[in-house]
Design a protein around this motif. Structure first.
Motif, PDB file in Angstrom:
ATOM      1  N   GLU A   1       0.912  -1.190  -0.034  1.00  0.00           N
ATOM      2  CA  GLU A   1       0.033   0.091   0.312  1.00  0.00           C
ATOM      3  C   GLU A   1       0.835   1.099   0.173  1.00  0.00           C
ATOM      4  O   GLU A   1       1.298   1.600   1.022  1.00  0.00           O
ATOM      5  CB  GLU A   1      -0.991   0.063   1.063  1.00  0.00           C
TER       6      GLU A   1
ATOM      7  N   THR B   1       0.209   4.401  -0.813  1.00  0.00           N
ATOM      8  CA  THR B   1      -0.419   5.620  -0.270  1.00  0.00           C
ATOM      9  C   THR B   1      -1.554   5.476   0.203  1.00  0.00           C
ATOM     10  O   THR B   1      -2.144   4.542  -0.386  1.00  0.00           O
ATOM     11  CB  THR B   1      -0.128   6.724  -1.367  1.00  0.00           C
ATOM     12  N   HIS B   2      -2.223   6.314   0.951  1.00  0.00           N
ATOM     13  CA  HIS B   2      -3.586   6.316   1.200  1.00  0.00           C
ATOM     14  C   HIS B   2      -4.239   7.360   0.175  1.00  0.00           C
ATOM     15  O   HIS B   2      -5.676   7.576   0.071  1.00  0.00           O
ATOM     16  CB  HIS B   2      -3.795   6.689   2.527  1.00  0.00           C
TER      17      HIS B   2
ATOM     18  N   CYS C   1      -6.052   9.065  -2.781  1.00  0.00           N
ATOM     19  CA  CYS C   1      -6.598   8.449  -3.827  1.00  0.00           C
ATOM     20  C   CYS C   1      -7.984   9.666  -4.392  1.00  0.00           C
ATOM     21  O   CYS C   1      -8.286  10.163  -3.601  1.00  0.00           O
ATOM     22  CB  CYS C   1      -7.581   7.362  -3.564  1.00  0.00           C
TER      23      CYS C   1
ATOM     24  N   CYS D   1     -14.259   2.018   0.946  1.00  0.00           N
ATOM     25  CA  CYS D   1     -12.887   2.065   0.791  1.00  0.00           C
ATOM     26  C   CYS D   1     -12.178   1.458   2.387  1.00  0.00           C
ATOM     27  O   CYS D   1     -12.653   1.967   3.402  1.00  0.00           O
ATOM     28  CB  CYS D   1     -12.291   3.452   0.881  1.00  0.00           C
ATOM     29  N   SER D   2     -11.370   0.851   2.295  1.00  0.00           N
ATOM     30  CA  SER D   2     -10.748  -0.168   3.463  1.00  0.00           C
ATOM     31  C   SER D   2      -9.378   0.774   4.086  1.00  0.00           C
ATOM     32  O   SER D   2      -8.739   0.282   4.929  1.00  0.00           O
ATOM     33  CB  SER D   2     -10.293  -1.526   3.068  1.00  0.00           C
ATOM     34  N   ASN D   3      -9.129   1.919   3.472  1.00  0.00           N
ATOM     35  CA  ASN D   3      -8.302   2.770   3.821  1.00  0.00           C
ATOM     36  C   ASN D   3      -8.654   3.249   5.530  1.00  0.00           C
ATOM     37  O   ASN D   3      -9.839   3.206   5.648  1.00  0.00           O
ATOM     38  CB  ASN D   3      -8.011   4.219   3.225  1.00  0.00           C
TER      39      ASN D   3
ATOM     40  N   LEU E   1      -5.972   8.662   7.743  1.00  0.00           N
ATOM     41  CA  LEU E   1      -5.013   8.364   6.473  1.00  0.00           C
ATOM     42  C   LEU E   1      -3.469   8.932   6.981  1.00  0.00           C
ATOM     43  O   LEU E   1      -3.173   9.816   7.671  1.00  0.00           O
ATOM     44  CB  LEU E   1      -5.655   9.214   5.531  1.00  0.00           C
TER      45      LEU E   1
ATOM     46  N   GLU F   1       4.427   8.764   4.419  1.00  0.00           N
ATOM     47  CA  GLU F   1       4.492   7.792   3.513  1.00  0.00           C
ATOM     48  C   GLU F   1       5.902   7.162   3.522  1.00  0.00           C
ATOM     49  O   GLU F   1       6.955   8.006   3.707  1.00  0.00           O
ATOM     50  CB  GLU F   1       4.027   7.972   2.159  1.00  0.00           C
TER      51      GLU F   1
ATOM     52  N   GLY G   1      -2.985   1.069  -3.185  1.00  0.00           N
ATOM     53  CA  GLY G   1      -2.933   2.171  -2.285  1.00  0.00           C
ATOM     54  C   GLY G   1      -4.204   2.063  -1.248  1.00  0.00           C
ATOM     55  O   GLY G   1      -4.647   0.885  -0.808  1.00  0.00           O
ATOM     56  N   GLY G   2      -4.974   3.026  -1.375  1.00  0.00           N
ATOM     57  CA  GLY G   2      -5.164   4.172  -2.073  1.00  0.00           C
ATOM     58  C   GLY G   2      -4.944   4.148  -3.664  1.00  0.00           C
ATOM     59  O   GLY G   2      -4.966   3.087  -3.974  1.00  0.00           O
TER      60      GLY G   2
ATOM     61  N   ARG H   1     -13.560   5.767   4.758  1.00  0.00           N
ATOM     62  CA  ARG H   1     -13.791   7.176   4.005  1.00  0.00           C
ATOM     63  C   ARG H   1     -14.776   7.796   4.534  1.00  0.00           C
ATOM     64  O   ARG H   1     -14.889   9.129   4.378  1.00  0.00           O
ATOM     65  CB  ARG H   1     -13.955   6.781   2.767  1.00  0.00           C
TER      66      ARG H   1
END
Ligand code: SF4
Lengths: 97, 196
Positions: free
Chosen positions: B14, B16-17, B19, B26-28, B32, B38, B63-64, B190
């Motif tokens: 992953e 980056t977060h 997007c 979204c599973s972020n 974030l 990062e 990601g992201g 999100r």
């Protein structure tokens, strides 16, 4: 409806499509075929066949080479190689040039 | 007797977060990771080297949106250098043709494109980004034109379940070798960062 295996002529030339790679798997031993989201662990026979697939030699030439290298009857090798390659084509990890 | 776990075959990186899309599922995580926190290029390159050494064969760059990283080309090149099969998981809305060609040149093996719905109306509403659907279509054409194998993936839920046949149609239409639906994640990270 399941697709049937293609009939492969001795003159057919096959290759690994873009997105499929053959490499050694040092961590586990042996060789693997890497494809989109899939890993095929190859037995020694499959490795011998696939390492001769270069997109230039036809199947007949690959079989000749294997028959010489392993001093085995050509007809039997041809049958085995055809079946293996046809199966890999169905799995979309090999294509006819 | 316990045996040590076998080495992993694949690694999900992953990068980056960040997007441009805002899918509700979204599973972020809720918090974030900020851009400056990062992992940098060199650290990822070290991670790829170590992963390959460990026995990882395939890396999924995700990601992201991985294309939010300006060093994506260098990261792909690093994976390739270590013999890793490299898969890019992207939403396909912010990757120019020039960058795609550079990634292909670097040795990228496969592209997995997320599709939120089978029509502009559904897709763009779920992604919360007008114009996303058309961009994805154009991107898919560029991927196949660049000679790269393409897979589509869609999270299926009650707002696009009725489009299941159309999604499969769309995959065929776009020249995708496969269409998949990953298990939807249960977190909806999100919600806080992008209230709908
Ligand atoms: S689920 Fe949607 S918002 Fe989340 S990273 Fe993927 S494309 Fe972006």
């Amino acid at each position: 409806m399941s697709p049937s295996a293609p009939a492969l002529a001795e003159e057919a030339i096959v290759r690994l499509p873009r997105g499929v790679r053959l490499r050694e798997d040092r961590a586990r031993g042996g060789w693997v075929l890497l494809a989109p989201e899939r890993v095929f662990q190859l037995d020694p026979v499959a490795r011998e066949v696939l390492s001769r697939v270069d997109g230039e030699r036809d199947i007949g030439a690959i079989v000749d080479d294997l028959a010489a290298a392993f001093a085995a009857p050509r007809e039997r090798i041809l049958g085995d190689v055809r079946a293996m390659l046809a199966d890999l084509i169905l799995k979309q990890v090999l294509e006819v040039v | 007797m316990t045996r040590p776990a076998p080495p992993p075959l694949g690694m999900l990186a992953e990068l980056t977060h960040r997007c441009p899309l805002q899918c509700p599922y979204c599973s972020n995580p809720l918090e974030l990771t900020r851009k400056r926190d990062e992992l940098d290029t060199a650290t990822w390159q070290r991670v790829f080297a170590e992963a390959a050494e460990l026995g990882v064969l395939q890396v999924h760059l995700s990601g992201g949106e991985p294309a939010a990283r300006p060093d994506l080309e260098a990261l792909v090149a690093s994976c390739v250098e270590h013999g890793l099969y490299t898969n890019l998981i992207t939403a396909g809305v912010n990757l120019s043709r020039a960058r795609l060609d550079a990634l292909a040149e670097a040795g990228l093996d496969h592209v997995q494109l997320s599709i939120q719905g089978a029509s502009a109306e559904v897709n763009d509403r779920i992604a919360n980004l007008p114009g996303a659907f058309e961009k994805k279509r154009a991107f898919a054409a560029e991927v196949t034109d660049a000679g790269l194998p393409l897979t589509l993936n869609s999270v299926i839920h009650r707002h696009n379940l009725h489009q299941l046949p159309e999604l499969v149609e769309l995959a065929l239409d776009l020249g995708a070798g496969a269409w998949r639906s990953p298990t939807p994640s249960t977190t909806a990270g999100r919600w806080r960062t992008a209230p709908r």
